[in-house]
Design a protein around this motif. Structure first.
Motif, PDB file in Angstrom:
ATOM      1  N   GLY A  15       0.800  -1.224   0.000  1.00 35.33           N
ATOM      2  CA  GLY A  15       0.000   0.000   0.000  1.00 35.33           C
ATOM      3  C   GLY A  15       0.829   1.268   0.000  1.00 35.33           C
ATOM      4  N   ILE A  16       1.879   1.284   0.803  1.00 38.42           N
ATOM      5  CA  ILE A  16       2.734   2.475   0.856  1.00 38.42           C
ATOM      6  C   ILE A  16       3.483   2.647  -0.461  1.00 38.42           C
ATOM      7  CG2 ILE A  16       4.742   3.490   2.001  1.00 38.42           C
ATOM      8  CD1 ILE A  16       3.699   2.146   4.596  1.00 38.42           C
ATOM      9  N   GLY A  17       3.975   1.542  -1.024  1.00 38.99           N
ATOM     10  CA  GLY A  17       4.633   1.616  -2.338  1.00 38.99           C
ATOM     11  C   GLY A  17       3.691   2.130  -3.405  1.00 38.99           C
ATOM     12  N   LEU A  18       2.438   1.674  -3.369  1.00 38.12           N
ATOM     13  CA  LEU A  18       1.437   2.108  -4.337  1.00 38.12           C
ATOM     14  C   LEU A  18       1.170   3.608  -4.216  1.00 38.12           C
ATOM     15  CD1 LEU A  18      -1.709   0.242  -5.379  1.00 38.12           C
ATOM     16  CD2 LEU A  18      -1.945   2.600  -4.668  1.00 38.12           C
ATOM     17  N   VAL A  19       0.923   4.078  -3.011  1.00 36.80           N
ATOM     18  CA  VAL A  19       0.575   5.494  -2.813  1.00 36.80           C
ATOM     19  C   VAL A  19       1.740   6.406  -3.183  1.00 36.80           C
ATOM     20  CG1 VAL A  19       0.000   7.211  -1.046  1.00 36.80           C
ATOM     21  CG2 VAL A  19      -1.198   5.026  -1.094  1.00 36.80           C
ATOM     22  N   ILE A  20       2.946   6.050  -2.758  1.00 36.23           N
ATOM     23  CA  ILE A  20       4.107   6.897  -3.068  1.00 36.23           C
ATOM     24  C   ILE A  20       4.356   6.926  -4.569  1.00 36.23           C
ATOM     25  CG2 ILE A  20       6.600   7.146  -2.776  1.00 36.23           C
ATOM     26  CD1 ILE A  20       6.244   6.023   0.065  1.00 36.23           C
ATOM     27  N   LEU A  22       2.179   6.400  -6.940  1.00 35.49           N
ATOM     28  CA  LEU A  22       1.077   7.139  -7.555  1.00 35.49           C
ATOM     29  C   LEU A  22       1.347   8.641  -7.504  1.00 35.49           C
ATOM     30  CD1 LEU A  22      -1.779   7.079  -8.783  1.00 35.49           C
ATOM     31  CD2 LEU A  22      -2.666   7.110  -6.456  1.00 35.49           C
ATOM     32  N   MET A  23       1.813   9.129  -6.357  1.00 33.99           N
ATOM     33  CA  MET A  23       2.119  10.556  -6.224  1.00 33.99           C
ATOM     34  C   MET A  23       3.340  10.941  -7.072  1.00 33.99           C
ATOM     35  SD  MET A  23       1.317  11.404  -2.227  1.00 33.99           S
ATOM     36  CE  MET A  23       2.644  10.417  -1.626  1.00 33.99           C
ATOM     37  N   LEU A  24       4.356  10.091  -7.078  1.00 37.14           N
ATOM     38  CA  LEU A  24       5.575  10.426  -7.819  1.00 37.14           C
ATOM     39  C   LEU A  24       5.377  10.393  -9.329  1.00 37.14           C
ATOM     40  CD1 LEU A  24       8.334   8.585  -5.744  1.00 37.14           C
ATOM     41  CD2 LEU A  24       7.937  11.041  -5.918  1.00 37.14           C
ATOM     42  N   THR A  25       4.400   9.633  -9.795  1.00 30.70           N
ATOM     43  CA  THR A  25       4.144   9.573 -11.230  1.00 30.70           C
ATOM     44  C   THR A  25       3.682  10.922 -11.775  1.00 30.70           C
ATOM     45  OG1 THR A  25       3.543   7.257 -10.962  1.00 30.70           O
ATOM     46  CG2 THR A  25       2.965   8.251 -13.024  1.00 30.70           C
ATOM     47  N   SER A  26       3.135  11.766 -10.915  1.00 35.38           N
ATOM     48  CA  SER A  26       2.749  13.107 -11.373  1.00 35.38           C
ATOM     49  C   SER A  26       3.976  13.988 -11.601  1.00 35.38           C
ATOM     50  CB  SER A  26       1.806  13.761 -10.359  1.00 35.38           C
ATOM     51  OG  SER A  26       2.490  14.036  -9.157  1.00 35.38           O
ATOM     52  N   VAL A  34       9.031   4.277 -10.015  1.00 29.74           N
ATOM     53  CA  VAL A  34       9.317   2.947  -9.458  1.00 29.74           C
ATOM     54  C   VAL A  34      10.728   2.907  -8.892  1.00 29.74           C
ATOM     55  CG1 VAL A  34       9.572   0.491 -10.006  1.00 29.74           C
ATOM     56  CG2 VAL A  34       7.659   1.779 -10.951  1.00 29.74           C
ATOM     57  N   VAL A  35      11.678   3.479  -9.616  1.00 34.61           N
ATOM     58  CA  VAL A  35      13.072   3.480  -9.154  1.00 34.61           C
ATOM     59  C   VAL A  35      13.203   4.265  -7.849  1.00 34.61           C
ATOM     60  CG1 VAL A  35      15.400   4.310  -9.703  1.00 34.61           C
ATOM     61  CG2 VAL A  35      14.076   3.088 -11.430  1.00 34.61           C
ATOM     62  N   VAL A  36      12.582   5.422  -7.759  1.00 33.92           N
ATOM     63  CA  VAL A  36      12.667   6.235  -6.536  1.00 33.92           C
ATOM     64  C   VAL A  36      12.040   5.498  -5.355  1.00 33.92           C
ATOM     65  CG1 VAL A  36      11.857   8.360  -5.435  1.00 33.92           C
ATOM     66  CG2 VAL A  36      12.788   8.440  -7.749  1.00 33.92           C
ATOM     67  N   VAL A  37      10.895   4.865  -5.561  1.00 33.61           N
ATOM     68  CA  VAL A  37      10.255   4.103  -4.489  1.00 33.61           C
ATOM     69  C   VAL A  37      11.159   2.955  -4.046  1.00 33.61           C
ATOM     70  CG1 VAL A  37       8.340   2.547  -3.938  1.00 33.61           C
ATOM     71  CG2 VAL A  37       7.890   4.699  -5.096  1.00 33.61           C
ATOM     72  N   MET A  38      11.757   2.255  -4.988  1.00 35.32           N
ATOM     73  CA  MET A  38      12.593   1.111  -4.628  1.00 35.32           C
ATOM     74  C   MET A  38      13.886   1.534  -3.946  1.00 35.32           C
ATOM     75  SD  MET A  38      10.788  -1.418  -5.103  1.00 35.32           S
ATOM     76  CE  MET A  38      12.016  -2.588  -4.586  1.00 35.32           C
ATOM     77  N   ILE A  39      14.442   2.664  -4.310  1.00 32.20           N
ATOM     78  CA  ILE A  39      15.621   3.170  -3.595  1.00 32.20           C
ATOM     79  C   ILE A  39      15.246   3.477  -2.151  1.00 32.20           C
ATOM     80  CG2 ILE A  39      17.209   5.129  -3.413  1.00 32.20           C
ATOM     81  CD1 ILE A  39      17.316   5.125  -6.492  1.00 32.20           C
ATOM     82  N   GLY A  77       1.054   1.210  -8.522  1.00 33.87           N
ATOM     83  CA  GLY A  77       0.824   2.639  -8.299  1.00 33.87           C
ATOM     84  C   GLY A  77       1.248   3.498  -9.468  1.00 33.87           C
ATOM     85  N   SER A  78       2.413   3.185 -10.048  1.00 36.62           N
ATOM     86  CA  SER A  78       2.854   3.987 -11.192  1.00 36.62           C
ATOM     87  C   SER A  78       1.993   3.714 -12.428  1.00 36.62           C
ATOM     88  CB  SER A  78       4.338   3.743 -11.490  1.00 36.62           C
ATOM     89  OG  SER A  78       4.548   2.400 -11.854  1.00 36.62           O
TER      90      SER A  78
END
Length: 86
Positions: A15-20, A22-26, A34-39, A77-78
């Motif tokens: 859920g946290i990966g999805l929400v973050i 989703l926001m970063l895709t904007s 995806v790369v930023v979330v995984m880092i 999310g992305s």
């Protein structure tokens, strides 16, 4: 380990990966989000291992499972973000 605790833990990672993502895709490209979330997830897992007394470079089964759910959440999310923002 308690099964329900593990289910809750992995659901939160997803859920946290999805929400973050989703926001970063904007802001970023889909792959960049995806790369930023995984880092961020990887850094979090390193701090979690060191806090428990482990070596920062040892990622065993539990760590890999956590990162897998972070990744699945980030990809979903992305993908949703791509549909919403573009």
């Amino acid at each position: 380990m308690n099964v329900w605790k593990e289910v809750r833990d992995q659901a939160l990672h997803f859920g946290i990966g999805l929400v973050i993502a989703l926001m970063l895709t904007s802001i970023f490209h889909v792959l960049g989000a995806v790369v930023v979330v995984m880092i961020g997830a990887w850094i979090r897992e390193i701090f979690q291992r060191v806090k428990k007394g482990g070596k920062w470079y040892q990622c065993h089964q539990g760590c890999m499972l956590d990162l897998l759910f972070w990744l699945v959440g980030a990809v979903v999310g992305s993908s949703i973000g791509y549909i919403v923002w573009f």
